[in-house]
Design an enzyme around this catalytic site. Sequence first.
Site, PDB file in Angstrom:
ATOM      1  N   SER A  60       0.664  -1.376  -0.120  1.00  0.00           N
ATOM      2  CA  SER A  60      -0.023  -0.261   0.389  1.00  0.00           C
ATOM      3  C   SER A  60       0.832   1.016   0.146  1.00  0.00           C
ATOM      4  CB  SER A  60      -0.710  -0.329   1.394  1.00  0.00           C
ATOM      5  OG  SER A  60      -1.961  -0.536   1.379  1.00  0.00           O
ATOM      6  N   ALA A  61       0.531   2.498  -0.251  1.00  0.00           N
ATOM      7  CA  ALA A  61       1.115   3.911  -0.534  1.00  0.00           C
ATOM      8  C   ALA A  61       1.066   4.015   1.185  1.00  0.00           C
ATOM      9  CB  ALA A  61       0.024   4.674  -1.199  1.00  0.00           C
TER      10      ALA A  61
END
Length: 207
Positions: A60-61
């Site tokens: 994930s970012a």
Amino acid sequence: MAHWDRERSRLADRLRKRVSDEAVLAAIASVPRHWFVPDDKRHDAYADRPLPIGSGQTVSAPHMVAIMAELLDLSPGDQVLEVGTGCGYHAAVTAELVGPENVYSVEYHASLADEARETLEATGYGDVSVRAGDGKEGWPDHAPYDRTYLTCAAPEFPAPLVEQTRHGGILLAPIGDGRQRLIRAEKQADGTFDSEDHGGVRFVPLQ
């Protein structure tokens, strides 16, 4: 090394626009994301976006990891179940907040679980427990958990995960088959949820 330290610090500073919890920002500034991503993606390790990690999965970012950590309201000593270890980065951020020995993570892909375990060990988070298995079934051996979160989308909170979360505990996950919403649910004494919708998100589906 100093270069990566600066990159992490800058990332944490950028995330202040989205996250106010200083402990979460400190965790983001501490975890060496460049160790957790593939070598050919290392130059983008501190860009605020998801990155592919193999087996059709992504990390994930950083802003999403930070937002989820803030929503979970993590404290030292909390027992935490993570579903979807991936490369181990999210587990490491959680470990910074609760202590590595309190993080239990389940990964569907055995190859990713093995790699994550090795990276966590190499970066000082070796006490995080990782196993390969069906995340929908959780990890009952260490239940009940104070916090449970999914790094992949599910149609609803899987029943075993609900059962393994204590009353008063918090579950957090992207929920939905098509359009996904980030849902935070506090488990009540009667087994019902006090739920909050924290907006649209896009995650790979739970396998």
